[in-house]
Write a protein that holds these residues in place. Structure first.
Motif, PDB file in Angstrom:
ATOM      1  N   VAL A   1      -6.209  17.221 -15.175  1.00 32.12           N
ATOM      2  CA  VAL A   1      -5.231  16.286 -15.748  1.00 32.12           C
ATOM      3  C   VAL A   1      -5.000  16.610 -17.219  1.00 32.12           C
ATOM      4  N   LYS A   2      -6.105  16.800 -17.956  1.00 28.22           N
ATOM      5  CA  LYS A   2      -5.983  17.067 -19.385  1.00 28.22           C
ATOM      6  C   LYS A   2      -5.272  18.377 -19.653  1.00 28.22           C
ATOM      7  N   SER A   3      -5.602  19.425 -18.861  1.00 28.92           N
ATOM      8  CA  SER A   3      -4.964  20.702 -19.133  1.00 28.92           C
ATOM      9  C   SER A   3      -3.484  20.656 -18.786  1.00 28.92           C
ATOM     10  N   LEU A   4      -3.117  19.938 -17.719  1.00 34.74           N
ATOM     11  CA  LEU A   4      -1.702  19.814 -17.363  1.00 34.74           C
ATOM     12  C   LEU A   4      -0.924  19.033 -18.422  1.00 34.74           C
ATOM     13  N   LEU A   5      -1.617  18.149 -19.123  1.00 35.25           N
ATOM     14  CA  LEU A   5      -0.955  17.381 -20.176  1.00 35.25           C
ATOM     15  C   LEU A   5      -1.071  18.066 -21.529  1.00 35.25           C
ATOM     16  N   GLY A   6      -1.743  19.210 -21.561  1.00 37.67           N
ATOM     17  CA  GLY A   6      -1.901  19.943 -22.816  1.00 37.67           C
ATOM     18  C   GLY A   6      -2.855  19.288 -23.775  1.00 37.67           C
TER      19      GLY A   6
END
Length: 83
Positions: free
Chosen positions: A77-82
Motif C-alpha cells: 500500500v505504501k509503495s503504491l502511494l509513494g
C-alpha cells in the motif's frame, strides 16, 4: 469518467479479519481511506467480484491511479502511494 479520488478506497466487510488488520495498519501509518462495506452496497460487491474473477474477496483496495490490489500488505500500500 470517474472522478479520481486522492484517497484509497477499501472495499471490506465488517467481519473480515484481514480488513480490520489493514485498517489498523493504515491508521497507524496515517493513510486516509474511504471504506465501502460490500454487504451494504451491491454495486461495490459487483465491482469487487469483477476485479477478482467473480469472487467477492476483501479487502480489495482501489488506489488513486485506478489500480486495484486484493489483500495487499501495508508495505505494498505504501509503495503504491509513494510513501
Amino acid at each position: 469518467g470517474e472522478l479520481m479520488s486522492d484517497k484509497v478506497t477499501m472495499y471490506s466487510t465488517t467481519w473480515c479479519g484481514y480488513c480490520q488488520r489493514l485498517k489498523a495498519q493504515m491508521g497507524r501509518e496515517g493513510i486516509e481511506y474511504t471504506e465501502v462495506d460490500i454487504e451494504l452496497d451491491p454495486t461495490a460487491a459487483d465491482f469487487v467480484m469483477g476485479v477478482n474473477g467473480g469472487n467477492a474477496v476483501v479487502p480489495t483496495l482501489v488506489f488513486p491511479d485506478g489500480s486495484t490490489r486484493t489483500n495487499p500488505s501495508i508495505g505494498e500500500v505504501k509503495s503504491l502511494l509513494g510513501l
